[in-house]
Design an enzyme around this catalytic site. Structure first.
Site, short mmCIF file in Angstrom:
data_model
loop_
_atom_site.label_atom_id
_atom_site.label_comp_id
_atom_site.label_asym_id
_atom_site.label_seq_id
_atom_site.Cartn_x
_atom_site.Cartn_y
_atom_site.Cartn_z
N TYR A 105 -2.19 -1.50 10.28
CA TYR A 105 -2.44 -1.33 8.64
C TYR A 105 -1.07 -1.35 7.66
O TYR A 105 -0.02 -1.89 7.08
CB TYR A 105 -3.39 -0.87 8.35
CG TYR A 105 -3.65 -1.09 6.58
CD1 TYR A 105 -3.96 -1.92 5.98
CD2 TYR A 105 -3.34 0.51 5.79
CE1 TYR A 105 -4.47 -2.27 5.32
CE2 TYR A 105 -2.82 -0.15 4.85
CZ TYR A 105 -3.79 -1.20 4.01
OH TYR A 105 -4.65 -1.74 2.94
N SER A 126 0.80 -1.17 0.12
CA SER A 126 0.00 0.66 0.04
C SER A 126 1.08 1.57 -0.06
O SER A 126 2.51 1.57 0.70
CB SER A 126 -0.58 -0.08 1.14
OG SER A 126 -1.58 1.17 1.36
#
Length: 269
Positions: free
Chosen positions: A157, A143
């Site tokens: 995350y 990401s």
């Protein structure tokens, strides 16, 4: 038609039931690469498999990678069927909304199993055969959050996605001599079910349209980056520019900016 640079054998795509995973499966099918699709939702997998079977062979093996025994069981089933995996796409993932201590530990433990444990074990179990092929690919879907300082409400995350980047870098160095390309795909905001699952759809929908990427474009960027041997791929000119700027700014400035904007795009309750 399979490109001459594309390894012969199956592409195993985790988290293939929707979003970027499904888009990657479609792009590989368009290129003539046979597929092994895995995710928790069998109905979604079968729906995608039926769509793609007119183009390539598609095998569906449902698995819940939040179960620590799932990676070994998945690979055992692949080996039982004598399916040669030459491309591994570690895409399965999700987000846990809220600050770190607002969620019970088992929630975090399962998240880490999916995002780090399963990725690491699947790669470890499949890498020897991928190396033997002399032309393998490993595509880890990370990401853009892995490339900038962590944000409020994104404790594990961003950390897990950062792990994928460093993991990919080391694997790339270790396996380059065997023709194995390892790539970390680092997309920014992408249209998918991700924000529905985390309950942030309404919040992120306020972002301007230019901040969003399409799953097909992300999949194409990742696969082409892997074919070219690029270790880190950032899709979209906006995110490429943001990455370049963030690398040259003092970290305290970027952290301050992340702190001011965290509550606008994610739950921090």
């Amino acid at each position: 038609m399979i490109s001459s640079s594309t390894p012969s054998g199956y592409a195993l795509v985790t988290g293939a039931s929707s979003g970027i995973g499904a888009a990657i499966a479609r792009e590989y099918a368009r290129r003539g690469v046979p597929l092994i699709l895995t995710a928790r939702r069998l109905d979604k997998l079968e729906q995608l498999a039926n769509e793609l079977r007119p183009q390539v062979s598609v095998i569906v093996i449902p698995a819940d990678l939040g179960d620590p025994s799932a990676p070994a069981s998945l690979v055992a089933e692949i080996e039982r069927r004598s399916l040669p995996v030459r491309i591994l796409v570690n895409n399965a993932g999700y987000g846990v909304p809220g600050r770190y201590t607002t969620r019970d530990w088992p929630v975090h433990a399962q998240f880490l199993q999916v995002m780090i444990g399963a990725v690491s074990e699947l790669t470890w179990r499949l890498l020897p055969a991928i190396r033997e092929s002399g032309q393998g690919r490993i595509l880890n879907v990370a990401s853009f959050a892995a490339l900038v300082p962590g944000a409020d409400g994104q404790t594990l995350y961003a950390a897990a996605k950062s792990y994928l980047v460093r993991f990919s870098e080391s694997l790339s160095l270790e396996n380059a001599d065997r023709g194995v390309h390892v790539t970390a795909l680092c997309p920014g905001f992408t249209w998918s079910e991700f924000h529905d699952v985390t309950g942030t759809r309404e919040m992120v929908s306020k972002l301007p349209k230019w901040a969003w990427l399409e799953t097909d474009a992300v999949a194409l960027a990742g696969i082409e980056g892997a074919e070219k041997g690029r270790v880190i791929v950032v899709p979209g000119r906006v995110y490429q520019l943001a990455h370049s700027i963030a690398r040259h700014l003092p970290q305290r400035w970027v952290l301050r900016a992340m702190g001011r904007n965290s509550g606008r795009i994610r739950r921090i309750d």
